[in-house]
Design a protein around this motif. Sequence first.
Motif, PDB file in Angstrom:
ATOM      1  N   SER A 131       0.854  -1.182   0.000  1.00  0.00           N
ATOM      2  CA  SER A 131       0.000   0.000   0.000  1.00  0.00           C
ATOM      3  C   SER A 131       0.892   1.234   0.000  1.00  0.00           C
ATOM      4  O   SER A 131       2.089   1.168   0.292  1.00  0.00           O
ATOM      5  CB  SER A 131      -0.888  -0.001   1.240  1.00  0.00           C
ATOM      6  OG  SER A 131      -0.088   0.092   2.408  1.00  0.00           O
ATOM      7  N   ALA A 132       0.300   2.389  -0.328  1.00  0.00           N
ATOM      8  CA  ALA A 132       1.069   3.636  -0.349  1.00  0.00           C
ATOM      9  C   ALA A 132       1.695   3.912   1.016  1.00  0.00           C
ATOM     10  O   ALA A 132       2.850   4.334   1.107  1.00  0.00           O
ATOM     11  CB  ALA A 132       0.162   4.795  -0.766  1.00  0.00           C
ATOM     12  N   SER A 133       0.948   3.668   2.094  1.00  0.00           N
ATOM     13  CA  SER A 133       1.458   3.968   3.439  1.00  0.00           C
ATOM     14  C   SER A 133       2.638   3.070   3.801  1.00  0.00           C
ATOM     15  O   SER A 133       3.615   3.522   4.391  1.00  0.00           O
ATOM     16  CB  SER A 133       0.343   3.817   4.473  1.00  0.00           C
ATOM     17  OG  SER A 133      -0.291   2.565   4.374  1.00  0.00           O
ATOM     18  N   ARG A 134       2.571   1.797   3.442  1.00  0.00           N
ATOM     19  CA  ARG A 134       3.676   0.889   3.766  1.00  0.00           C
ATOM     20  C   ARG A 134       4.927   1.248   2.961  1.00  0.00           C
ATOM     21  O   ARG A 134       6.046   1.198   3.466  1.00  0.00           O
ATOM     22  CB  ARG A 134       3.269  -0.564   3.513  1.00  0.00           C
ATOM     23  CG  ARG A 134       2.201  -1.054   4.488  1.00  0.00           C
ATOM     24  CD  ARG A 134       1.782  -2.482   4.193  1.00  0.00           C
ATOM     25  NE  ARG A 134       0.555  -2.805   4.898  1.00  0.00           N
ATOM     26  CZ  ARG A 134       0.482  -3.637   5.940  1.00  0.00           C
ATOM     27  NH1 ARG A 134       1.556  -4.238   6.394  1.00  0.00           N
ATOM     28  NH2 ARG A 134      -0.670  -3.877   6.528  1.00  0.00           N
ATOM     29  N   LEU A 135       4.735   1.619   1.697  1.00  0.00           N
ATOM     30  CA  LEU A 135       5.878   2.008   0.869  1.00  0.00           C
ATOM     31  C   LEU A 135       6.501   3.303   1.397  1.00  0.00           C
ATOM     32  O   LEU A 135       7.734   3.427   1.464  1.00  0.00           O
ATOM     33  CB  LEU A 135       5.439   2.179  -0.590  1.00  0.00           C
ATOM     34  CG  LEU A 135       6.532   2.553  -1.590  1.00  0.00           C
ATOM     35  CD1 LEU A 135       7.688   1.561  -1.562  1.00  0.00           C
ATOM     36  CD2 LEU A 135       5.948   2.641  -3.002  1.00  0.00           C
ATOM     37  N   ALA A 136       5.662   4.261   1.809  1.00  0.00           N
ATOM     38  CA  ALA A 136       6.180   5.515   2.357  1.00  0.00           C
ATOM     39  C   ALA A 136       7.012   5.258   3.613  1.00  0.00           C
ATOM     40  O   ALA A 136       8.074   5.858   3.802  1.00  0.00           O
ATOM     41  CB  ALA A 136       5.023   6.466   2.665  1.00  0.00           C
ATOM     42  N   VAL A 137       6.549   4.341   4.468  1.00  0.00           N
ATOM     43  CA  VAL A 137       7.292   4.013   5.691  1.00  0.00           C
ATOM     44  C   VAL A 137       8.627   3.371   5.357  1.00  0.00           C
ATOM     45  O   VAL A 137       9.664   3.714   5.940  1.00  0.00           O
ATOM     46  CB  VAL A 137       6.456   3.072   6.593  1.00  0.00           C
ATOM     47  CG1 VAL A 137       7.326   2.433   7.679  1.00  0.00           C
ATOM     48  CG2 VAL A 137       5.324   3.845   7.253  1.00  0.00           C
ATOM     49  N   MET A 138       8.644   2.433   4.401  1.00  0.00           N
ATOM     50  CA  MET A 138       9.888   1.744   4.041  1.00  0.00           C
ATOM     51  C   MET A 138      10.914   2.718   3.461  1.00  0.00           C
ATOM     52  O   MET A 138      12.101   2.669   3.804  1.00  0.00           O
ATOM     53  CB  MET A 138       9.602   0.618   3.052  1.00  0.00           C
ATOM     54  CG  MET A 138       8.814  -0.528   3.659  1.00  0.00           C
ATOM     55  SD  MET A 138       8.550  -1.886   2.504  1.00  0.00           S
ATOM     56  CE  MET A 138      10.179  -2.629   2.500  1.00  0.00           C
TER      57      MET A 138
END
Length: 392
Positions: free
Chosen positions: A189-196
């Motif tokens: 998801s966008a949020s998981r990619l942003a965190v990584m």
Amino acid sequence: MSGVSIDVAWKSLNKYKEELCGDKVEILKTEDSDILILADGMGSGVKANILATLTSKILGTMLREGAQIESCVETIAKTLPVCKVRKVAYATFSILQIFHSGSAYLAEFDNPSCIFIRDGKIVSYPYEVREISGKKIHEYRFAVKKNDCFVLMSDGVVYAGAGSILNLQGWTWDAVAEYTLKCTKKSLSASRLAVMLSQACDELYEERPGDDTTVAVARVIERRVVNIFTGPPKDKADDERLMHEFMHTEGKKVVAGGTSANIAARVLGREITTKIDSRDPDVPPMSEIEGIDLVTEGVLTLAKALKLLKKYAGDEFDEEFFDELDADNGASRLAKLLIEECTELNLFVGTAINEAHKGSELNFDLSMRQNLVDQLMRTAEELGKHVKVKYY
């Protein structure tokens, strides 16, 4: 709303020892599009924060009202204060506008180029250079398709590691793009990619960022509808009408509350099976009804799911947050559904006092449930979901 939507999220790291971030992200919705703006103010701290905030707010307000990019840039050039040393009114920006029709527009001024990933490949696309008020703007126009992924960034991303782990070079744009591509192969998801991506930058900076560092991720998705039924109708005669409307609305189906589950099972003529193996003693166990995607307890589960949604809305998400979101309990599953698999939320809310709680200490059930529904609506709208509610 027909056509495409976007799943969007962003994360920022403040420059080491600065309380305010000099980058600013704005996410806007118009009737026919979604707009993502990332502005980077010159320098760091309070001054940079003001420059970035002014830039993003001006761009967002004008674009939402239908202004052309020329007008936006001219307004910014005239509005921002001028640096006495460099003699420029300086804030860089990236604007990504994705229309529900599938067309898209990207404008960049002095930020690192947007990373565009399609079908497991990094895509480069042609641009035009336009000079507006002495500023060279890169403009792109193209069509998007489902699962396209875009990453906007401030220059703190490509400087990550410079002078320490990566010597003088920093984390190059090509290296960032390759790492992003590697991450997207997991269908994040966008949020998981942003965190990584944000965490990778933080590690390269050895947790002492040398510059404000922001990534903003947008993924093109189809509209996804989630329907939640909670609370028995005031008039028992409305049980069948509610269930008919609930079951005949497109999208995933969630029933929250024991009495609501009993109504659903009775009207549908199906059995309720309670799952005893809940791994979290603080969250009541889930149940199963054929044809319903998720069946949970009511007030307690909604409150815990709402807590997760508010943490996410408040930009308080990291790896630990996603560990909690992935937990196998009713609250986590509901929150995950609303964060990662929902663009539109329909609420079917009964207004009867729960018979099971009459005359008991839980007689507050109706007002508590209504309060939770109101908070759920506000938080979902804050997350960019289109929310509709119907009371019975």
